[in-house]
Design an enzyme around this catalytic site. Structure first.
Site, mmCIF file in Angstrom:
data_model
loop_
_atom_site.group_PDB
_atom_site.id
_atom_site.type_symbol
_atom_site.label_atom_id
_atom_site.label_comp_id
_atom_site.label_asym_id
_atom_site.label_seq_id
_atom_site.Cartn_x
_atom_site.Cartn_y
_atom_site.Cartn_z
ATOM 1 N N LYS A 50 0.946 -1.133 -0.118
ATOM 2 C CA LYS A 50 0.318 0.273 0.223
ATOM 3 C C LYS A 50 0.791 0.940 -0.073
ATOM 4 O O LYS A 50 0.870 1.792 -0.712
ATOM 5 C CB LYS A 50 -0.819 -0.144 0.888
ATOM 6 C CG LYS A 50 -2.041 1.749 1.143
ATOM 7 C CD LYS A 50 -3.100 0.722 2.020
ATOM 8 C CE LYS A 50 -2.195 0.737 4.253
ATOM 9 N NZ LYS A 50 -3.698 1.016 4.546
ATOM 10 N N SER A 51 1.945 1.050 0.618
ATOM 11 C CA SER A 51 2.843 2.327 0.897
ATOM 12 C C SER A 51 3.428 2.968 -0.244
ATOM 13 O O SER A 51 3.840 3.677 -0.674
ATOM 14 C CB SER A 51 3.819 2.318 1.895
ATOM 15 O OG SER A 51 3.499 1.711 2.770
ATOM 16 N N ARG A 80 2.506 6.235 -3.199
ATOM 17 C CA ARG A 80 4.108 6.993 -3.206
ATOM 18 C C ARG A 80 4.008 6.731 -5.289
ATOM 19 O O ARG A 80 4.592 7.703 -5.812
ATOM 20 C CB ARG A 80 5.233 5.891 -2.818
ATOM 21 C CG ARG A 80 5.036 7.311 -1.218
ATOM 22 C CD ARG A 80 6.126 6.304 -0.664
ATOM 23 N NE ARG A 80 6.314 6.782 0.460
ATOM 24 C CZ ARG A 80 5.473 6.738 2.167
ATOM 25 N NH1 ARG A 80 3.947 5.566 1.508
ATOM 26 N NH2 ARG A 80 5.290 6.689 2.834
ATOM 27 N N SER A 108 8.675 8.588 12.140
ATOM 28 C CA SER A 108 7.068 8.699 11.435
ATOM 29 C C SER A 108 7.488 8.426 9.724
ATOM 30 O O SER A 108 7.812 10.047 9.507
ATOM 31 C CB SER A 108 6.332 9.673 12.160
ATOM 32 O OG SER A 108 5.084 9.372 10.482
ATOM 33 N N ASP A 154 3.069 -0.753 12.012
ATOM 34 C CA ASP A 154 1.277 -1.590 11.560
ATOM 35 C C ASP A 154 1.448 -2.501 11.754
ATOM 36 O O ASP A 154 -0.196 -3.359 11.276
ATOM 37 C CB ASP A 154 0.822 -1.216 9.601
ATOM 38 C CG ASP A 154 1.086 0.146 9.702
ATOM 39 O OD1 ASP A 154 0.387 1.390 10.791
ATOM 40 O OD2 ASP A 154 0.866 0.977 8.733
ATOM 41 N N ARG A 165 -5.205 1.806 18.543
ATOM 42 C CA ARG A 165 -5.124 0.500 19.180
ATOM 43 C C ARG A 165 -4.193 -1.102 19.428
ATOM 44 O O ARG A 165 -4.529 -1.596 19.463
ATOM 45 C CB ARG A 165 -3.855 -0.369 17.422
ATOM 46 C CG ARG A 165 -4.101 0.201 15.727
ATOM 47 C CD ARG A 165 -3.775 0.048 15.024
ATOM 48 N NE ARG A 165 -4.212 -0.338 14.067
ATOM 49 C CZ ARG A 165 -3.991 0.224 11.932
ATOM 50 N NH1 ARG A 165 -2.216 0.729 12.439
ATOM 51 N NH2 ARG A 165 -4.405 0.406 11.510
#
Length: 770
Positions: free
Chosen positions: A335-336, A340, A486, A634, A665
């Site tokens: 997904k990342s 991009r 992050s 994650d 979470r």
């Protein structure tokens, strides 16, 4: 026993409905069924409809004349064609003048134009009545008339109310109560804006449908045309079966807005005509692709409207315990990297071809955003995209706020790109995303000179970003020392730095995923990495090329843990990305004594990949090293499942970042684990889990007594990773597990349940929205 009927509060003493067509009769039926008025009367020129309504018990009284039944009414609902409304106002004023009606009674309408209704009221009343509340329910049906009425016609539909300055707040509130009581959602809107919006979304489509049917009916071979008309023609022209008199009146009543919409439509038609004449394949594919994606995107946005209360989301998993998983599978693309590839491909010069693109809702939100900003993108088609880059200065302002759905990556990274553009932008998302913190990117962007406004005192979306043309100067490079590692914050600032004067440097306290740096290099943009210092010079260019997206290790993590905790299992995951900033899941599982091996290691598109094989393992509880936390941020929800199945205690610290994801979470996982019988303790920055595993789980036989989890009902808080993690827990459960709020799984892992069942799990998906 008191019935629900008796509990419903009466809102009015007497409601008078003027016009018993589809809308008027449906609203009357809904008022009757919900017991919202002590008495219900109606007026209609068609006496048989009135008589039948009385016979059916719908009305207490009815007539063809207002004066016969209106006395004492505290709510009047005008449901006649728009051109007849002024005459109704005249009759209402006469009833007020002769004492049949109080001057402050509530008067409303259901007409699909508003400016002309207000003007008609002004022409009749010396001053607009304080009870006058123009309204319009966005609901209808193919059939019209009294017999087509449906009490549920307005359920889950919007009703627009025009709040005039002359109207009392109590009248507005009372009418809102009425509409909400019959199942509608009330939205305020100015009258002129309402008419412009409806001209495009309702009046123009009806006009075109009538015109297209007339066009085909006028052909000499119209019999064959109608006989062989495909479903698209039937679906689109269905609305041409609506009441011609009603639409005749609407077209004249909203003349100015409809003509404007027609003129704009004509420009678009002419553009498409010219593209076909010129055989401009790229531009035509871009136009068609944008339209197709926009239609799907509108569907996502519309589907999210009832999610204002997230309890309305109803998809769930019912999972029967199973014991073993096996096979060789491929999980969806990363997904990342998918995010991009769209961003940098759109900003590059030339064409970028992407393979392995993740067609999940998060990545599709990014895709739609760049289409909204004028980028021509073909696909996705089985993971393939062709992006026709517009260059560093080619983005165009979107005509609407950019909707990010549930994707925090999309919003935070785009904030960096948009902060440097010449035009103003607004970023928004669904209810969940709009609760997540955005000041973590907004504050450092302001240090670079960005003008960006977050919402509320918590600094959440929507984000309003002022363009550089208004600000008058470009962004300035800064050195930013991140308080918490992050990748999203780092990437946001590096992307903003592409346009900034000078050098932008981000210093991270721990290593975080480096997909942005790698992909910038792949697009020919130099990035300097010196330990935990990452720097970029503004003013360069990106060059399009081929991007292969590897399988997502975050998605693979669920199956890695599934194989590790279940008996006699062996599972191979092919061509998974093993970027060293993402392999925390592998490192932590190995520290827990998991049997994991990597084979066929290679590089794809600048990213390392490998086949990962994992087998049943005797997991051991550990103190998770803090340096690994950012590398597995994650994956912790499913690691908590692994820890529950391990022997001994597992301790996580240094994970505050987990508390500001799609959900908290740590807290949500702890609640679920406790529901399933696991002893765990929440700390300020982590979680302590008392594992219930025992020796002999590995390749040897596992007896039913070695179940770790019980059964129960889990609330995922609509967090995709929470939902998938508790699905994995079913492999060591003794009873059925039900997980609510799983529709968000599609944001990152479309087809998760099907793939899980393919390797041996037993997941039933239930979705009451279907």
């Amino acid at each position: 026993m008191q019935s629900s009927f008796d509990k419903t509060p009466l809102l009015f003493k007497q409601v008078c409905v003027i016009g018993l067509g589809l809308i008027g009769a449906s609203l009357a039926q809904a008022i009757k069924d919900n017991h919202l008025s002590e008495r219900l009367v109606a007026v209609d020129r068609h006496l048989p409809s009135v008589d039948e309504a009385i016979k059916h018990g719908l009305l207490d009284a009815g007539s063809t004349r207002l004066t016969d039944v209106v006395a004492g009414s505290d709510l009047l609902i005008i449901a006649v064609p728009v051109q007849a409304v002024q005459a109704v106002f005249t009759d209402i004023k006469a009833a007020m003048d002769n004492g049949q009606l109080a001057t402050d009674c509530i008067i409303t309408d259901v007409c699909s134009t508003k400016v002309n209704i207000i003007e008609a009221a002004k022409s009749v009343f010396a001053a607009l009545p304080t009870g006058f509340v123009p309204a319009h329910p966005i609901a209808g049906a193919e059939n019209s008339g009294y017999h087509a009425r449906r009490a549920n016609l307005f359920v889950n539909h919007s009703v627009i109310i025009c709040e005039l300055t002359t109207t009392s707040s109590s009248a507005i509130a009372k009418l809102q109560q009425l509409w909400e009581a019959v199942g509608a959602t009330v939205m305020p809107m100015a009258a002129d804006h309402h008419d412009a919006i409806l001209a495009h979304t309702s009046h123009l489509p009806h006009l075109l449908a009538f015109n297209l049917v007339e066009q085909l009916a006028s052909h000499d071979d119209n019999l064959d045309m109608f006989r062989y008309a495909a479903g698209g023609f039937r679906d689109f022209t269905r609305i041409a079966a609506s009441d011609p008199k009603m639409w005749h009146d609407i077209f004249f009543a909203n003349e100015r807005a409809i003509i404007s919409a027609l003129d704009e439509y004509g420009v678009y038609l002419q553009t498409m005509r010219q593209l076909i004449i010129d055989k401009d394949s790229t531009a035509l594919m871009g136009l068609l692709g944008r339209a197709q994606a926009a239609r799907r995107h509108f569907g996502h946005m519309l589907a999210s409207t009832p999610y204002t209360d997230t309890s309305a989301m109803s998809a769930s998993y019912n999972i029967t315990p199973s014991n073993t998983v096996s096979g060789t599978i491929t999980v969806p693309g990363d997904k990342s990297i998918s995010h991009r590839s769209i961003m940098l491909g759109s900003l590059a010069t030339g064409v970028t071809n992407v393979t392995g693109f993740l067609e999940g809702e998060d990545a599709l939100a990014t895709l739609q955003a760049f289409r909204d900003m004028g980028v021509s993108i073909e696909g996705p088609d089985k993971g393939r995209l062709t992006i026709h880059g517009v260059g560093m200065h080619g983005l165009k302002p979107s005509k609407t706020p950019l909707y990010m759905g549930n994707s925090g990556t999309s919003m935070r990274l785009l904030a960096g790109i948009l902060a440097a553009q010449s035009f103003d932008s607004v970023l928004t998302g669904d209810t969940s995303l709009n609760k997540r913190p955005m000041e973590r990117v907004a504050a450092p962007l302001r240090d670079m000179g960005a003008v960006i406004q977050s919402t509320g005192h918590d600094g959440t979306a929507p984000l309003s970003i002022t363009g550089r043309d208004t600000v008058g100067q470009p962004l300035q490079g800064v050195e930013y020392d991140m308080p918490v590692a992050s990748a999203q914050v780092k990437s946001c600032l590096l992307l903003a730095g592409l346009w900034a004067n000078g050098t932008t440097t981000v210093i991270q306290p721990e290593v975080s995923r480096d997909h942005t740096e790698r992909m910038l290099s792949a697009f020919g943009y130099p990035v300097t990495v010196d330990g935990n210092r990452i720097s970029i010079e503004g003013g360069g260019t990106l060059t399009g090329g081929d991007i292969a997206v590897p399988a997502d290790i975050s998605s693979a993590a669920f199956f890695m843990v599934a194989a590790a905790i279940s008996q006699g299992s062996e599972l191979t995951l092919t061509q998974v990305g093993i970027n060293p900033t993402r392999t925390g899941i592998i490192d932590i599982l190995k520290l827990m004594n998991a049997d994991i091996s990597l084979n066929n290691e290679t590089h794809v598109g600048g990213e390392p990949v490998a086949d990962i094989t994992i087998r049943s393992s005797n997991l051991q509880g550990i103190d998770i090293p803090e340096y690994l936390v950012p590398l597995a941020i994650d994956e912790f929800p499913v690691l908590f499942i692994a820890a529950s199945c391990a022997q001994g205690r597992t301790v996580l610290t240094g994970a505050k970042e987990l508390r500001v994801k799609e959900s908290d979470r740590i807290a949500v996982m702890a609640d679920g684990l406790q529901t399933l019988g696991i002893d765990c303790t929440v700390t300020e920055d982590g979680l302590i889990i008392e594992g219930k595993g025992s020796a002999g789980v590995g390749q040897s036989e596992v007896k039913n007594s070695q179940s770790v989890f019980g059964g129960g009902h889990i609330t995922s808080h609509h967090d995709h990773r929470i939902a998938m993690s508790f699905a994995v827990a079913s492999l060591r459960a003794s009873k059925l597990i039900t997980i609510e709020g799983v529709e968000t799984v599609n944001t990152s892992f479309p087809g998760f349940a099907e793939l899980a069942n393919q390797v041996g799990m037993s997941i039933e998906v239930h979705d009451s929205r279907v």
